[in-house]
Design a protein around this motif. Structure first.
Motif, PDB file in Angstrom:
ATOM      1  N   GLN A 119     -18.523  24.533  26.143  1.00  0.00           N
ATOM      2  CA  GLN A 119     -17.952  23.590  27.106  1.00  0.00           C
ATOM      3  C   GLN A 119     -18.305  22.160  26.719  1.00  0.00           C
ATOM      4  OE1 GLN A 119     -19.334  24.982  30.993  1.00  0.00           O
ATOM      5  NE2 GLN A 119     -17.359  26.004  31.290  1.00  0.00           N
ATOM      6  N   PHE A 120     -17.345  21.266  26.949  1.00  0.00           N
ATOM      7  CA  PHE A 120     -17.526  19.848  26.664  1.00  0.00           C
ATOM      8  C   PHE A 120     -16.992  19.042  27.848  1.00  0.00           C
ATOM      9  CE2 PHE A 120     -17.364  21.999  22.638  1.00  0.00           C
ATOM     10  CZ  PHE A 120     -18.309  21.353  21.849  1.00  0.00           C
ATOM     11  N   GLU A 121     -17.566  17.869  28.027  1.00  0.00           N
ATOM     12  CA  GLU A 121     -17.118  16.974  29.096  1.00  0.00           C
ATOM     13  C   GLU A 121     -16.095  15.973  28.570  1.00  0.00           C
ATOM     14  OE1 GLU A 121     -20.593  15.048  30.570  1.00  0.00           O
ATOM     15  OE2 GLU A 121     -21.488  16.905  31.356  1.00  0.00           O
ATOM     16  N   LEU A 122     -15.195  15.557  29.441  1.00  0.00           N
ATOM     17  CA  LEU A 122     -14.354  14.392  29.185  1.00  0.00           C
ATOM     18  C   LEU A 122     -14.910  13.260  30.035  1.00  0.00           C
ATOM     19  CD1 LEU A 122     -10.705  15.794  29.306  1.00  0.00           C
ATOM     20  CD2 LEU A 122     -12.318  15.790  27.407  1.00  0.00           C
ATOM     21  N   ARG A 123     -15.390  12.216  29.376  1.00  0.00           N
ATOM     22  CA  ARG A 123     -15.951  11.082  30.093  1.00  0.00           C
ATOM     23  C   ARG A 123     -15.050   9.868  29.950  1.00  0.00           C
ATOM     24  NH1 ARG A 123     -22.564  11.010  29.532  1.00  0.00           N
ATOM     25  NH2 ARG A 123     -22.924  13.139  30.285  1.00  0.00           N
ATOM     26  N   LYS A 124     -14.893   9.146  31.026  1.00  0.00           N
ATOM     27  CA  LYS A 124     -13.996   7.996  31.071  1.00  0.00           C
ATOM     28  C   LYS A 124     -14.627   6.816  30.349  1.00  0.00           C
ATOM     29  CE  LYS A 124     -10.472   5.598  32.919  1.00  0.00           C
ATOM     30  NZ  LYS A 124     -10.790   4.267  32.341  1.00  0.00           N
ATOM     31  N   ALA A 125     -13.838   6.154  29.522  1.00  0.00           N
ATOM     32  CA  ALA A 125     -14.277   4.893  28.930  1.00  0.00           C
ATOM     33  C   ALA A 125     -14.350   3.838  30.023  1.00  0.00           C
ATOM     34  CB  ALA A 125     -13.319   4.457  27.831  1.00  0.00           C
ATOM     35  N   GLU A 126     -15.312   2.941  29.909  1.00  0.00           N
ATOM     36  CA  GLU A 126     -15.558   1.972  30.978  1.00  0.00           C
ATOM     37  C   GLU A 126     -14.485   0.892  31.048  1.00  0.00           C
ATOM     38  OE1 GLU A 126     -19.228  -0.533  30.874  1.00  0.00           O
ATOM     39  OE2 GLU A 126     -19.785   0.720  32.586  1.00  0.00           O
ATOM     40  N   LYS A 127     -13.946   0.502  29.885  1.00  0.00           N
ATOM     41  CA  LYS A 127     -13.017  -0.638  29.860  1.00  0.00           C
ATOM     42  C   LYS A 127     -11.631  -0.288  29.341  1.00  0.00           C
ATOM     43  CE  LYS A 127     -16.811  -3.918  29.267  1.00  0.00           C
ATOM     44  NZ  LYS A 127     -17.409  -4.990  28.409  1.00  0.00           N
ATOM     45  N   PHE A 155     -10.265   8.758  27.624  1.00  0.00           N
ATOM     46  CA  PHE A 155     -11.371   9.700  27.797  1.00  0.00           C
ATOM     47  C   PHE A 155     -11.987  10.016  26.441  1.00  0.00           C
ATOM     48  CE2 PHE A 155      -8.732  10.694  31.565  1.00  0.00           C
ATOM     49  CZ  PHE A 155      -9.673  10.409  32.544  1.00  0.00           C
ATOM     50  N   VAL A 156     -13.284  10.284  26.474  1.00  0.00           N
ATOM     51  CA  VAL A 156     -14.050  10.582  25.265  1.00  0.00           C
ATOM     52  C   VAL A 156     -14.693  11.960  25.430  1.00  0.00           C
ATOM     53  CG1 VAL A 156     -15.962   9.843  23.792  1.00  0.00           C
ATOM     54  CG2 VAL A 156     -14.503   8.131  24.900  1.00  0.00           C
ATOM     55  N   THR A 157     -14.603  12.795  24.409  1.00  0.00           N
ATOM     56  CA  THR A 157     -15.253  14.104  24.438  1.00  0.00           C
ATOM     57  C   THR A 157     -16.758  13.932  24.286  1.00  0.00           C
ATOM     58  OG1 THR A 157     -13.322  15.217  23.530  1.00  0.00           O
ATOM     59  CG2 THR A 157     -15.430  16.331  23.267  1.00  0.00           C
ATOM     60  N   PHE A 158     -17.511  14.602  25.182  1.00  0.00           N
ATOM     61  CA  PHE A 158     -18.967  14.475  25.199  1.00  0.00           C
ATOM     62  C   PHE A 158     -19.602  15.832  25.495  1.00  0.00           C
ATOM     63  CE2 PHE A 158     -23.042  13.720  27.167  1.00  0.00           C
ATOM     64  CZ  PHE A 158     -23.609  12.748  26.370  1.00  0.00           C
ATOM     65  N   PRO A 159     -20.680  16.236  24.798  1.00  0.00           N
ATOM     66  CA  PRO A 159     -21.254  15.529  23.642  1.00  0.00           C
ATOM     67  C   PRO A 159     -20.381  15.709  22.413  1.00  0.00           C
ATOM     68  CG  PRO A 159     -22.377  17.604  23.979  1.00  0.00           C
ATOM     69  CD  PRO A 159     -21.423  17.465  25.116  1.00  0.00           C
ATOM     70  N   ARG A 160     -20.427  14.767  21.533  1.00  0.00           N
ATOM     71  CA  ARG A 160     -19.670  14.864  20.293  1.00  0.00           C
ATOM     72  C   ARG A 160     -20.492  15.619  19.250  1.00  0.00           C
ATOM     73  NH1 ARG A 160     -17.404   9.735  16.963  1.00  0.00           N
ATOM     74  NH2 ARG A 160     -16.291   9.509  18.919  1.00  0.00           N
ATOM     75  N   ASP A 214      -7.997  20.115  23.795  1.00  0.00           N
ATOM     76  CA  ASP A 214      -8.465  20.755  22.558  1.00  0.00           C
ATOM     77  C   ASP A 214      -9.842  20.273  22.109  1.00  0.00           C
ATOM     78  OD1 ASP A 214      -8.235  22.579  20.490  1.00  0.00           O
ATOM     79  OD2 ASP A 214      -7.241  21.166  19.146  1.00  0.00           O
ATOM     80  N   VAL A 215     -10.805  20.317  23.029  1.00  0.00           N
ATOM     81  CA  VAL A 215     -12.181  19.920  22.683  1.00  0.00           C
ATOM     82  C   VAL A 215     -12.817  20.973  21.779  1.00  0.00           C
ATOM     83  CG1 VAL A 215     -12.527  18.603  24.802  1.00  0.00           C
ATOM     84  CG2 VAL A 215     -13.039  21.066  24.798  1.00  0.00           C
TER      85      VAL A 215
END
Length: 289
Positions: free
Chosen positions: A23-31, A35-40, A203-204
């Motif tokens: 499992q991976f998280e999708l985290r929102k970019a601040e600016k 979305f960024v896959t986390f952890p990479r 597709d993480v």
């Protein structure tokens, strides 16, 4: 390198359905609307997430139902993609395809009179392309500055570890006023909203970034590219919905998937939020690299 800071709270938690089951998280970019896959995964381990017969873009497999659908869609889109390009660049010149896979797009371009060049990191995919008469490089660094009339990236940018470095490299390689064509999934689409964490186009962890039209425009404008138009990849909503339905229910619910894909395209005819979008950029005549 992340283009901006990312928020700590996950937007979604998604599963790798292709290789690891992790499992991976999708985290929102601040600016950015991104979305960024986390952890990479570490770069030396990232390649292990591509080592599967299920990862169809590195093979020419037609062994499963989804393989055959993928290959059918790919074949039907080759001519259309080149027609789009030739309307923007009527005089055929040098075309570079980054993430060229097994070389089918460049093979089609070569048959239409283009001088073709390609880059593909995967050894197996490069070998398959060579068997078709398309020789691909592993990296782009040795290619000359401002040499290409057209550069394409078909569902590749979302895989790139360093966005800033990659966009700078595109600017280095493309001629002034050259055409850059980039296709990526669009998480603003109707099918993405329906399937949520089971949307196959997340597709993480192979997809490290997840784009909206707004984030694509802002990322490339910072590097002196101007967005001139965008086009929906009509068939992607059907293929993605078929896979997403399988991920969600462990069943191939073809009728339901096709209905969601149809509705997604119908809505996109009004708001342009197709499941995948091809963005057409022009490099500024005064752009530096």
């Amino acid at each position: 390198m992340f283009p901006t800071e990312i928020l700590k709270e996950p937007f979604l938690i998604c599963k790798d359905h292709t290789v690891s089951g992790e499992q991976f998280e999708l985290r929102k970019a601040e600016k950015l609307d991104l979305f960024v896959t986390f952890p990479r995964p570490e770069e030396d381990k990232l390649s292990s997430y591509y080592k599967s017969e299920k990862y169809i873009s590195h093979t020419d497999s037609k062994s499963t139902f989804f393989d055959r659908i993928y290959q059918l869609v790919k074949s039907s889109m080759l001519k259309k993609k080149l027609v789009w390009i030739e309307k923007e660049v009527p005089k055929k010149g040098n075309i570079l395809d980054l993430g060229a896979g097994t070389g089918d797009f460049l093979l089609a371009a070569k048959k239409r009179g283009w001088e073709v060049f390609g880059v593909e990191p995967d050894n197996g995919a490069r070998k398959l392309a060579a068997e078709k008469g398309v020789d691909l490089l592993k990296e782009s660094e040795a290619l000359p500055n401002e040499f290409f009339d057209v550069i394409s990236m078909w569902h590749v940018l979302e895989h790139v570890p360093d966005l800033d470095k990659q966009i700078s490299e595109l600017q280095r390689l493309l001629k002034p006023d050259g055409l850059l064509l980039i296709a990526v999934p669009n998480f603003k689409s109707y099918d993405a909203k329906v399937y949520k964490e089971n949307w196959a186009a997340y597709d993480v962890p192979r997809h490290l970034y997840h784009f909206s039209p707004q984030s694509m425009r802002e990322l490339f404008e910072k590097k002196n590219f101007s967005l001139t138009s965008q086009k929906g990849l009509f068939f992607d909503s059907f293929y993605v919905s078929l896979l997403s339905e399988k991920y969600r229910s462990a069943a191939t619910n073809v009728v339901k998937a096709l209905m969601i894909g149809f509705i997604s395209n119908l809505r996109a005819m009004k708001d342009e939020n197709y499941s995948s979008l091809a963005y057409f950029f022009r490099k500024s005549q005064k752009g530096n690299f």
